[in-house]
Design an enzyme around this catalytic site. Structure first.
Site, PDB file in Angstrom:
ATOM      1  N   ASP A   1      26.274  36.855  -7.580  1.00 36.06           N
ATOM      2  CA  ASP A   1      26.243  37.591  -6.310  1.00 36.06           C
ATOM      3  C   ASP A   1      27.567  37.407  -5.569  1.00 36.06           C
ATOM      4  OD1 ASP A   1      24.438  38.959  -4.169  1.00 36.06           O
ATOM      5  OD2 ASP A   1      25.492  37.360  -3.092  1.00 36.06           O
TER       6      ASP A   1
ATOM      7  N   TYR B   1      34.059  37.968   0.002  1.00 39.33           N
ATOM      8  CA  TYR B   1      34.221  36.632  -0.572  1.00 39.33           C
ATOM      9  C   TYR B   1      35.582  36.450  -1.251  1.00 39.33           C
ATOM     10  CZ  TYR B   1      29.067  36.787  -0.156  1.00 39.33           C
ATOM     11  OH  TYR B   1      27.774  36.947   0.290  1.00 39.33           O
TER      12      TYR B   1
ATOM     13  N   LYS C   1      29.162  43.924  -2.484  1.00 33.53           N
ATOM     14  CA  LYS C   1      28.698  44.444  -1.188  1.00 33.53           C
ATOM     15  C   LYS C   1      29.824  45.163  -0.454  1.00 33.53           C
ATOM     16  CE  LYS C   1      25.889  40.258  -0.984  1.00 33.53           C
ATOM     17  NZ  LYS C   1      26.707  39.161  -1.515  1.00 33.53           N
TER      18      LYS C   1
ATOM     19  N   HIS D   1      26.457  45.300   3.274  1.00 32.47           N
ATOM     20  CA  HIS D   1      26.447  43.868   3.610  1.00 32.47           C
ATOM     21  C   HIS D   1      25.722  43.571   4.926  1.00 32.47           C
ATOM     22  CE1 HIS D   1      29.020  40.122   2.530  1.00 32.47           C
ATOM     23  NE2 HIS D   1      27.905  39.741   3.090  1.00 32.47           N
TER      24      HIS D   1
HETATM   25  N1  LIG Z   1      24.404  38.857   2.348  1.00 28.32           N
HETATM   26  C1  LIG Z   1      24.820  37.934   3.194  1.00 28.32           C
HETATM   27  O1  LIG Z   1      25.086  38.200   4.373  1.00 28.32           O
HETATM   28  C2  LIG Z   1      24.946  36.517   2.701  1.00 28.32           C
HETATM   29  C3  LIG Z   1      25.156  35.482   3.627  1.00 28.32           C
HETATM   30  C4  LIG Z   1      25.236  34.179   3.128  1.00 28.32           C
HETATM   31  C5  LIG Z   1      25.104  33.941   1.763  1.00 28.32           C
HETATM   32  N2  LIG Z   1      24.926  34.981   0.887  1.00 28.32           N
HETATM   33  C6  LIG Z   1      24.807  34.765  -0.571  1.00 28.32           C
HETATM   34  O2  LIG Z   1      23.909  33.691  -0.841  1.00 28.32           O
HETATM   35  C7  LIG Z   1      24.601  32.670  -1.546  1.00 28.32           C
HETATM   36  C8  LIG Z   1      24.048  31.305  -1.210  1.00 28.32           C
HETATM   37  O3  LIG Z   1      24.085  31.059   0.182  1.00 28.32           O
HETATM   38  P1  LIG Z   1      24.982  29.934   0.841  1.00 28.32           P
HETATM   39  O4  LIG Z   1      26.196  29.727   0.020  1.00 28.32           O
HETATM   40  O5  LIG Z   1      25.150  30.304   2.272  1.00 28.32           O
HETATM   41  O6  LIG Z   1      24.053  28.646   0.871  1.00 28.32           O
HETATM   42  P2  LIG Z   1      23.081  27.826  -0.104  1.00 28.32           P
HETATM   43  O7  LIG Z   1      23.111  28.326  -1.475  1.00 28.32           O
HETATM   44  O8  LIG Z   1      21.800  27.714   0.627  1.00 28.32           O
HETATM   45  O9  LIG Z   1      23.747  26.377  -0.050  1.00 28.32           O
HETATM   46  C9  LIG Z   1      25.017  26.124  -0.586  1.00 28.32           C
HETATM   47  C10 LIG Z   1      25.464  24.724  -0.133  1.00 28.32           C
HETATM   48  O10 LIG Z   1      24.571  23.735  -0.670  1.00 28.32           O
HETATM   49  C11 LIG Z   1      25.301  22.872  -1.553  1.00 28.32           C
HETATM   50  N3  LIG Z   1      24.411  22.648  -2.716  1.00 28.32           N
HETATM   51  C12 LIG Z   1      24.153  23.504  -3.720  1.00 28.32           C
HETATM   52  N4  LIG Z   1      23.269  22.983  -4.587  1.00 28.32           N
HETATM   53  C13 LIG Z   1      22.966  21.751  -4.111  1.00 28.32           C
HETATM   54  C14 LIG Z   1      22.109  20.724  -4.579  1.00 28.32           C
HETATM   55  N5  LIG Z   1      21.380  20.875  -5.689  1.00 28.32           N
HETATM   56  N6  LIG Z   1      22.035  19.575  -3.854  1.00 28.32           N
HETATM   57  C15 LIG Z   1      22.768  19.418  -2.725  1.00 28.32           C
HETATM   58  N7  LIG Z   1      23.593  20.364  -2.232  1.00 28.32           N
HETATM   59  C16 LIG Z   1      23.679  21.540  -2.926  1.00 28.32           C
HETATM   60  C17 LIG Z   1      26.583  23.592  -1.907  1.00 28.32           C
HETATM   61  O11 LIG Z   1      27.640  22.685  -2.126  1.00 28.32           O
HETATM   62  P3  LIG Z   1      28.495  22.645  -3.507  1.00 28.32           P
HETATM   63  O12 LIG Z   1      29.019  24.013  -3.770  1.00 28.32           O
HETATM   64  O13 LIG Z   1      29.556  21.648  -3.197  1.00 28.32           O
HETATM   65  O14 LIG Z   1      27.532  22.165  -4.573  1.00 28.32           O
HETATM   66  C18 LIG Z   1      26.846  24.383  -0.614  1.00 28.32           C
HETATM   67  O15 LIG Z   1      27.450  23.556   0.364  1.00 28.32           O
HETATM   68  C19 LIG Z   1      26.061  32.878  -1.164  1.00 28.32           C
HETATM   69  O16 LIG Z   1      26.958  32.223  -2.037  1.00 28.32           O
HETATM   70  C20 LIG Z   1      26.141  34.380  -1.202  1.00 28.32           C
HETATM   71  O17 LIG Z   1      26.228  34.840  -2.537  1.00 28.32           O
HETATM   72  C21 LIG Z   1      24.819  36.257   1.353  1.00 28.32           C
END
Ligand SMILES: NC(=O)c1ccc[n+]([C@@H]2O[C@H](COP(=O)([O-])OP(=O)(O)OC[C@H]3O[C@@H](n4cnc5c(N)ncnc54)[C@H](OP(=O)(O)O)[C@@H]3O)[C@@H](O)[C@H]2O)c1
Length: 279
Positions: free
Chosen positions: A53, A58, A83, A116
């Site tokens: 994704d 990004y 997006k 987005h």
């Molecule tokens: N459409 C939108 O508006 C929107 C907005 C936000 C996000 N997104 C999408 O959703 C994806 C995920 O959301 P997100 O990046 O905001 O947050 P998330 O996946 O909820 O959390 C990511 C964070 O948690 C850490 N992490 C990952 N696995 C872990 C584990 N097993 N144990 C402990 N910590 C862990 C990661 O660090 P490390 O990388 O250091 O492991 C990072 O700091 C994004 O990458 C993006 O593709 C979309």
């Protein structure tokens, strides 16, 4: 229609526009550009992830495309989402934005292109452009992100194609029941972004208690809650160990009692931006 529960990273669910969406995807927001970014995506594909994704915002579409091409996987084995960013809304800008993503990814037709964010005043024209891209075959499916029930309801007035996906922030602490209910009734797949609440709630006592009882980790409990509540989950990690942890979601389940304990954690607060305030 009863959904078949996922059994592996390559398990998929059907989309309204055709095609099959893997239940688990690697989120790449804040995955770096350059060779480090390619290595992160390649590590995930090597582990069996089949869904990435990304977004123009990004800044790593080039890296995602390079990793997909270098993975040795057939193109139809990997599902790629991008997006349309907010300053590309409107018919002509959206057409150019999709062409830009198409060129940067360089993997042929994009599996899923999302709006987005529900930019006020331009949503209709942006969607009309995505419908054109779908008809032209530049993208295989189209959808939205950060659309609440009122934005989805508005689409019924102007959209010829329903969105196949709505990508919104969802985890046990923010459950978005109204938007999810709307999507379920209309056959729109909900993708949970920030499914780990950005890693900020992994030390919550109840999440830890459920994890300890099941011999799982807090991250696995949060992701499994998303899957069992019929959402696609998009955890982000740059660490291969955490990617593996976040992928070990099959062959066990939370069961209804633990699901309900997690359902009870709703707090209603976002970790990122808040589309509920967007008219
Ligand atoms: N459409 C939108 O508006 C929107 C907005 C936000 C996000 N997104 C999408 O959703 C994806 C995920 O959301 P997100 O990046 O905001 O947050 P998330 O996946 O909820 O959390 C990511 C964070 O948690 C850490 N992490 C990952 N696995 C872990 C584990 N097993 N144990 C402990 N910590 C862990 C990661 O660090 P490390 O990388 O250091 O492991 C990072 O700091 C994004 O990458 C993006 O593709 C979309």
């Amino acid at each position: 229609m009863k959904l078949e529960a996922p059994t592996s990273l390559s398990s998929t669910r059907p989309l309204l526009h055709g095609g099959a969406l893997p239940w688990v995807g690697l989120g790449v927001f804040r995955v770096p550009s350059g060779s480090d970014g390619v290595a992160v995506v390649l590590a995930a594909l090597d582990q069996g992830y089949r869904h990435v994704d990304t977004a123009r915002l990004y800044g790593n579409e080039v890296e995602v495309g390079e990793a997909v091409r270098a993975s040795g996987l057939a193109r139809d084995e990997v599902f790629v989402t991008s997006k349309v960013w907010n300053d590309d809304h409107g018919y002509d800008p959206t057409m150019r934005a999709v062409e830009g993503s198409f060129a940067r990814l360089d993997v042929g037709p994009i599996d899923l292109m999302l709006v987005h964010w529900p930019v006020l005043g331009l949503r209709r024209e942006t969607w009309r452009a995505l419908e054109r891209c779908l008809a032209d075959g530049m993208v295989k499916a189209i959808g939205v992100s950060n659309y609440m029930a009122h934005h989805l309801e508005e689409m019924t007035v102007y959209a010829h194609e329903k969105p196949s996906v709505n990508q919104i922030e969802v985890h046990p602490f923010l459950q978005q029941r109204e938007a999810r209910g709307w999507c379920r009734a209309e056959g729109v797949v909900v993708e949970a972004y920030s499914p780990l609440a950005k890693g900020r709630r992994l030390d919550h006592a109840e999440v830890r208690a459920v994890a300890a009882e099941l011999g799982r980790t807090p991250a696995q409990v949060m992701l499994r809650w998303g899957l069992e509540r019929e959402m696609v989950v998009l955890p982000k990690s740059v660490s291969p160990d955490r990617m593996a942890e976040n992928a070990d979601l099959f062959g066990w389940s939370l069961g209804e009692a633990c699901l309900e304990r997690l359902d009870a954690l709703e707090e209603g607060g976002v970790t990122g931006w808040d589309p509920r305030q967007m008219p």
